[in-house]
Write an enzyme that holds these catalytic residues in place. Structure first.
Site, short mmCIF file in Angstrom:
data_model
loop_
_atom_site.label_atom_id
_atom_site.label_comp_id
_atom_site.label_asym_id
_atom_site.label_seq_id
_atom_site.Cartn_x
_atom_site.Cartn_y
_atom_site.Cartn_z
N LYS A 34 0.85 -1.18 0.00
CA LYS A 34 0.00 0.00 0.00
C LYS A 34 0.89 1.24 0.00
O LYS A 34 1.78 1.37 0.83
CB LYS A 34 -0.89 0.00 1.25
CG LYS A 34 -1.87 1.16 1.30
CD LYS A 34 -2.83 0.99 2.44
CE LYS A 34 -2.36 1.61 3.72
NZ LYS A 34 -2.16 3.06 3.70
N ASP A 61 -3.53 4.24 -1.75
CA ASP A 61 -4.43 4.67 -0.67
C ASP A 61 -4.37 6.18 -0.53
O ASP A 61 -3.75 6.72 0.38
CB ASP A 61 -3.99 3.96 0.63
CG ASP A 61 -4.80 4.37 1.85
OD1 ASP A 61 -5.92 4.88 1.69
OD2 ASP A 61 -4.30 4.18 2.98
N LYS A 63 -7.32 7.99 -0.77
CA LYS A 63 -8.64 8.36 -0.22
C LYS A 63 -9.21 9.59 -0.89
O LYS A 63 -9.46 10.62 -0.25
CB LYS A 63 -8.55 8.59 1.29
CG LYS A 63 -8.04 7.40 2.08
CD LYS A 63 -8.08 7.68 3.57
CE LYS A 63 -7.52 6.56 4.39
NZ LYS A 63 -6.07 6.36 4.26
N ASP A 66 -13.60 14.59 -3.09
CA ASP A 66 -13.69 15.90 -3.71
C ASP A 66 -14.97 15.91 -4.56
O ASP A 66 -15.77 14.96 -4.50
CB ASP A 66 -12.42 16.14 -4.57
CG ASP A 66 -12.03 17.62 -4.63
OD1 ASP A 66 -12.96 18.44 -4.87
OD2 ASP A 66 -10.87 17.95 -4.45
N THR A 125 -10.49 3.84 10.88
CA THR A 125 -10.28 2.98 12.06
C THR A 125 -9.72 3.76 13.25
O THR A 125 -9.69 3.25 14.37
CB THR A 125 -9.33 1.81 11.70
OG1 THR A 125 -8.28 2.30 10.87
CG2 THR A 125 -10.05 0.71 11.00
N ARG A 217 2.78 -0.06 10.95
CA ARG A 217 3.74 0.13 12.04
C ARG A 217 4.11 -1.14 12.80
O ARG A 217 5.26 -1.30 13.20
CB ARG A 217 3.20 1.19 13.01
CG ARG A 217 3.36 2.59 12.47
CD ARG A 217 2.51 3.58 13.21
NE ARG A 217 1.09 3.41 12.95
CZ ARG A 217 0.14 4.19 13.43
NH1 ARG A 217 0.46 5.21 14.20
NH2 ARG A 217 -1.13 3.97 13.12
#
Ligand code: C5P
Length: 239
Positions: A34, A61, A63, A66, A125, A217
């Protein structure tokens, strides 16, 4: 689907060379990466080409959120980059999602391109039920909101949504088994949640029915990312 086709590594770093070093280090273990806001802003579309050269699939990714015309133009550009999947915010509304999807389908037919999977971001999330209610002013429950936004994405013809593991089963029962769900906020039992609120372990999320899980992470910031990946893959195998 083998475990390695279900795990997406979030390359959340700002240095293109380091990102590629990670891709080379994981080698055959990982099929899908990603690229999100941090790496794309630092490295631009060149990083997509470099990862493709290594025969990996890409989830872009960014997102998109608009007006419909702007989103569909960005979607066309993402499609021409040859990404495997990209996402838009469902809160951009039905027309935005539908025109984005229709433009991509039309382009792929016209130029004989592989159609990317288009996914709708439901509720991040990192948001909790309290934040949704008190800060964003959404009065119904988080589950109801996610279900509503998922149904909207389905109506617009999207391939699936991004949602936490806690909502997967409900979305599948509402939108159908073939409606894809990509789940971030994944944390092995030994890792803190960081800024994520609706977390789940890899095993739990797969058991709930997530088609893909995203991890950043917990793997990248560990002392030994390869060892951590091995532990996670063992957990995924038992799901
Ligand atoms: O480091 P961590 O595993 O929390 O990274 C999760 C990744 O998934 C980040 O790149 C984040 O931008 C992305 N993401 C998310 N929640 C969403 C959609 C994407 O955490 N709803």
């Amino acid at each position: 689907m083998p475990w390695k086709e279900k795990l997406i590594i979030a390359l959340d770093v700002s240095d293109a060379d380091y990102a590629l070093e990670l891709v080379d280090k994981f080698g055959e273990q990982i099929e899908i990466y990603k690229v999100g806001l941090e790496l794309y802003t630092a490295a631009g579309p060149k990083i997509i080409d470099e990862i493709h050269k290594r025969k990996k699939r890409l989830f872009l990714d960014l997102k998109f959120h608009d007006i419909p015309n702007t989103v569909l133009k960005a979607a066309i550009t993402a499609t021409r980059l040859g990404v495997y999947m990209f996402n838009v915010h469902t809160s951009g509304g039905l027309e935005m999602m539908r025109r984005c999807r229709d433009s991509v389908v039309e382009l792929c037919l016209k130029e004989n391109l592989q159609k990317p999977k288009i996914l709708g971001v439901t509720v991040l999330t990192s948001l909790s039920p309290q934040i949704l209610r008190d800060e964003l002013g959404i009065q119904h429950s988080l589950n109801t909101h996610v279900r509503h936004l998922s149904a909207l994405a389905l109506k617009a013809g999207l391939d699936g949504v991004i949602a936490s593991g806690h909502e997967v089963a409900k979305i599948k029962s509402h939108c159908g088994e073939s409606f894809l769900i990509v789940t971030p906020g994944i944390r092995p039992s030994w890792h803190p949640p960081d800024d994520q609120h609706r977390t789940m372990t890899p095993k739990q999320a797969l058991r709930e029915g997530a088609d893909y899980i995203v991890m950043g992470r917990a793997i990248l910031n560990s002392d030994n990312p390869l060892k951590t990946l091995e532990l996670i893959s063992l957990e995924m195998l038992t799901a």
